[in-house]
Design a protein around this motif. Structure first.
Motif, PDB file in Angstrom:
ATOM      1  N   ILE A   2      -0.939   0.114   4.264  1.00  0.00           N
ATOM      2  CA  ILE A   2       0.033   1.269   4.074  1.00  0.00           C
ATOM      3  C   ILE A   2       0.916   0.982   2.836  1.00  0.00           C
ATOM      4  O   ILE A   2       1.830   1.993   2.755  1.00  0.00           O
ATOM      5  N   THR A   3       0.895   0.047   2.132  1.00  0.00           N
ATOM      6  CA  THR A   3       1.576   0.098   0.887  1.00  0.00           C
ATOM      7  C   THR A   3       1.406   1.304  -0.278  1.00  0.00           C
ATOM      8  O   THR A   3       2.307   1.808  -0.676  1.00  0.00           O
ATOM      9  N   PRO A   4       0.235   1.723  -0.338  1.00  0.00           N
ATOM     10  CA  PRO A   4       0.001   3.006  -0.920  1.00  0.00           C
ATOM     11  C   PRO A   4       0.810   4.089  -0.593  1.00  0.00           C
ATOM     12  O   PRO A   4       1.211   4.924  -1.122  1.00  0.00           O
ATOM     13  N   ARG A   5       0.728   4.453   0.746  1.00  0.00           N
ATOM     14  CA  ARG A   5       1.377   5.444   1.434  1.00  0.00           C
ATOM     15  C   ARG A   5       2.969   5.310   1.266  1.00  0.00           C
ATOM     16  O   ARG A   5       3.734   6.256   1.129  1.00  0.00           O
ATOM     17  N   ILE A   6       3.264   4.021   1.575  1.00  0.00           N
ATOM     18  CA  ILE A   6       4.854   3.760   0.948  1.00  0.00           C
ATOM     19  C   ILE A   6       5.253   4.218  -0.397  1.00  0.00           C
ATOM     20  O   ILE A   6       6.273   4.910  -0.652  1.00  0.00           O
ATOM     21  N   ARG A   7       4.478   3.876  -1.427  1.00  0.00           N
ATOM     22  CA  ARG A   7       4.921   4.126  -2.683  1.00  0.00           C
ATOM     23  C   ARG A   7       4.620   5.564  -2.984  1.00  0.00           C
ATOM     24  O   ARG A   7       5.542   6.294  -3.385  1.00  0.00           O
TER      25      ARG A   7
END
Length: 418
Positions: A245-250
């Motif tokens: 989910i890191t790309p969605r957080i960014r």
């Protein structure tokens, strides 16, 4: 396996007659068990010491902060400076429901020199403002008092939590500082707790022990920060893989501030999950190496026991033959030889365990500060029991070959041996 008192006396007499040889063989077993126990306990302590570099961090944590952009986006050139705001907390909760806790953090402005005073004592701390949820991300180790709570936030209370170093600098006499006041520049704060968390080598805007923590609302008011947020700490719900989910957080943060969602430098997301995985993989290899070296050393000791028992049987050929001639059964001979082997390995092995535990205890005492153990250099109870069982099995295996040779001796051959 049954053996009478006379047989035990014979075992002890045999070991006494060959005491120099028995000592050398027993030392091999002693050293093997000692190595195994100390390596396991030392590995456990080393793991705890390395884990202190991530002390208090939840294993599924991401830290988000703004940096200078490295890509142009929607008419904005690269190299632009920007900052997050308090609305980003709601955006993350809404668009990334896999997140559990989202906690904003404020730091004292860069270049501002803060000095804390208490009487004639002074120190230079780092100042940060947080919400109570922050304690679920980086768990504080409260030595005295408590952490920031909701009432502190709501009422803008002038309270603070001291880091370990700040406490020792301002309260050199020691004791509970809660309820006492300190001054940071021109503002007085009441101390409500002392946090002994150090965070090791993973630090954001300074070490945790060098910080003074304020309620976020008080920090906004005191330093006139408005709705700005310097950093966001977030944890995932149970079972969520943070790297997924890191790309969605960014993207959630970046789009709200006209930053390219692929600009990993401009919208920085630091994932601690990767570091914990690397650490776990490292210690899987270390533990395998520890057991390999320890069991290999034990095996070498067992081979030494087997060799010494073979020599003992060879020297006692006549004695064994006479015992066979007057009615001793092969089982009695087998019991005596294996019992000698087990006794030798058990005495040496248990001595190795005790000495290893003693050395580990000394290491643990050396890593204790203010009554707090920084790393536990010890082996578990069942690990010690397992080591004792392994030593016993080694003793049985080491005695099998000499026992088989002893049982194969015929009385006639034994009489002719001299």
């Amino acid at each position: 396996m049954r053996i009478d008192i006379d047989s035990y006396r014979e075992i002890l007499d045999t070991l006494t007659r060959n005491k120099s040889r028995s000592f050398l063989t027993g030392f091999g077993v002693f050293w093997g068990v000692f190595m195994l126990v100390t390596l396991i306990g030392g590995g456990q302590g080393l793991r705890e010491m390395l884990n202190r570099n991530f002390d208090g961090f939840a294993t599924n944590t991401v830290m988000i902060w703004a940096q200078q952009t490295s890509k142009p986006y929607k008419g904005f050139r690269k190299g632009r400076y920007w900052s997050m705001d308090y609305k980003d907390i709601g955006r993350l909760h809404q668009r990334v429901p896999e997140l559990d806790v989202v906690a904003p953090i404020l730091f004292a402005p860069w270049g501002k020199s803060n000095t804390a005073y208490r009487g004639d004592q002074k120190t230079t701390p780092r100042i940060q403002g947080v919400t109570p949820e922050y304690a679920q991300v980086i768990a504080p180790k409260m030595y005295y008092g408590r952490f920031i709570n909701d009432m502190d936030m709501r009422d803008h209370r002038k309270v603070c939590v001291l880091g370990k170093k700040i406490y020792k600098d301002l309260f050199k006499e020691g004791g509970d500082p809660c309820g006492k006041s300190i001054r940071v520049d021109s503002t007085y704060y009441e101390v409500i707790g002392v946090d002994y968390n150090t965070n090791g080598s993973v630090n954001f805007n300074g070490r945790a022990e060098e910080k003074i923590t304020l309620p976020l609302t008080l920090m906004q008011q005191t330093y006139n920060r408005g709705n700005q947020v310097d950093m966001i700490a977030a944890t995932g719900r149970k079972g969520v893989v943070m790297s997924n989910i890191t790309p969605r957080i960014r993207e959630t943060i970046a789009r709200a501030h006209y930053i390219d969602p692929t600009d990993e430098q401009g919208a920085m997301v630091f994932n601690t999950e990767i570091l914990f995985q690397l650490l776990d993989n490292l210690f899987r290899g270390v533990n395998f190496l520890i057991w390999l070296v320890g069991l290999g050393t034990l095996l070498a000791g067992a081979i030494g026991v087997s060799n010494i028992m073979m020599v003992t049987v060879r020297e006692r050929t006549t004695e064994i033959g006479i015992r066979r001639a007057i009615g001793a059964t092969p089982r009695m001979i087998l019991s005596q030889i294996i019992s000698e082997s087990i006794l030798l390995t058990l005495v040496a092995g248990m001595s190795g365990i005790l000495f290893g535990v003693f050395i580990l205890q000394m290491l643990e005492m050396g890593n204790t500060e203010d009554g707090i153990v920084n790393a536990h250099f010890q082996v578990g109870f069942w690990t010690a029991i397992f080591a004792a069982v392994v030593v016993s099995l080694m003793g049985v295996l080491a005695g099998l070959a000499p026992a088989a040779r002893a049982m194969s001796i015929k009385p006639v051959d034994a009489m002719r041996d001299e």
